[in-house]
Design a protein around this motif. Structure first.
Motif: not given
Length: 357
Positions: A106-111, A118-121, A151-154, A146-147
């Motif tokens: 697992s790799l985490e996006v920038s906290p 939008a930036a997380t996606i 959804e968008e990332t899945i 994050g929620l």
């Protein structure tokens, strides 16, 4: 039977909550996979901060990347992916043998993006594409933003490890976000097989109340939260909607126990492992806890699917004046803040080492 092997036989996966270049170079990770049934690996900003700041193992690679004109976050993600792709290669046989249910890293996006959907996606899609690694999860926090990102990332087909979940309600919200993404894929005629895990943090509960709780309630809150969440998980797996998704070819979002290293020296290092043994779940544990587990000799009792005494214990905490939902929100905010601090420290270390290149 060794304890890790017994847990594996009971249907629980053991993942290592650590990654360092030395762990790979020394062959230690391979030994954990072979001897201790380790079938996955998780990382976070704190783990990478400690790995890069605490050793000289990454210095040569940093110098090389600086000479190539790289810096900051871009340089860090290259370092992280180099490590994680090596670990993923070691775990690929497990990933293949289990049809993709196990063998993940697992790799985490920038906290820093915890409140920016939008930036997380965009980051999740970019990191997944650049990694080009079949068994890499992108970690996204289960915050409000994050929620949306989950959804968008899945929906985009990116495997997600939902992190920083602290309660049944936070887990349910994350699981619903996963289902929404899968339903959209089904409606769009896309393959519904997108892997995901939902990570519930345990020991931070007991640490949070350690100084104020009565002795008879000490180290009981985290396990009670785990039992309550496990009941919700089992109920979800048995639900008509879950069957509908399964019939459509979708997968189960597996429940993962995180933060299972003990914080109280008065309890054994395997305390949370002993109390969170459950089939169809994952426990990601620090190295020290894994080594203690390897020496563990007692058999395990499985968690009750009905939650056992969880509500009784949580009722005792309520009578003692603890508002669990308020505390869950606080712990999620503090967890995100802790990762942000580690992230900033990490980038400062990389900047300092880059300046010496």
């Amino acid at each position: 039977m060794k304890a890790p092997i017994e847990l594996h036989a009971l249907g629980q996966s053991l993942w290592l909550d650590n990654i360092t270049r030395a762990l790979l170079d020394s062959g230690t990770l391979q030994r954990y996979i072979s001897a201790y049934c380790v079938t996955g690996l998780t990382s976070n900003p704190t783990i990478f901060d400690q790995a890069i700041s605490g050793t000289a193992d990454y210095d040569a690679a940093i110098r090389q990347k600086v000479s190539e004109g790289k810096s900051g976050e871009a340089l860090f993600f290259e370092l992280a992916l180099e490590d994680l792709k090596r670990a993923a290669a070691l775990l690929l046989p497990v990933h293949t043998a289990t049809g993709g249910m196990d063998g993940w890293v697992s790799l985490e996006v920038s906290p820093l993006m915890a409140d920016d959907a939008a930036a997380t996606i965009a980051a999740a899609k970019r990191l997944h594409a650049s990694a080009d690694c079949a068994n890499l999860f992108i970690k996204i926090p289960g915050t409000s933003a994050g929620l949306q990102a989950i959804e968008e990332t899945i929906f985009a087909g990116v495997p997600v490890n939902v992190t920083l979940l602290f309660s049944r309600e936070q887990y349910t919200a994350a699981a619903d976000a996963y289902w929404r993404g899968i339903q959209r894929r089904i409606d769009a005629g896309r393959d519904p097989k997108v892997h995901s895990v939902a990570s519930i943090f345990i020991s931070r509960w007991d640490k949070a109340v350690m100084k104020t709780v009565a002795p008879e309630l000490r180290n009981r809150l985290g396990v009670a939260i785990g039992k309550r969440t496990y009941k919700a998980y089992c109920d979800r797996l048995a639900s008509p909607q879950s069957k509908k998704f399964a019939d459509a070819g979708a997968l189960t979002q597996r429940l993962l126990w995180a933060s299972t290293g003990t914080k109280d020296p008065q309890i054994p290092p395997t305390f949370y492992i002993e109390n969170l043994a459950a089939p169809n779940t994952i426990n990601t544990i620090p190295e020290q806890t894994l080594q203690a587990l390897a020496a563990h000799t007692e058999s395990f009792t499985l968690m009750p699917e009905d939650g056992g005494d969880a509500e009784v214990v949580l009722g005792e905490f309520a009578k003692a004046g603890f508002d669990v939902e308020t505390l869950a929100t606080r712990l999620q905010v503090e967890g995100a803040g802790s990762f942000t601090t580690s992230w900033n420290d990490l980038l400062a270390v990389i900047a300092a080492k880059s300046a010496l290149a």
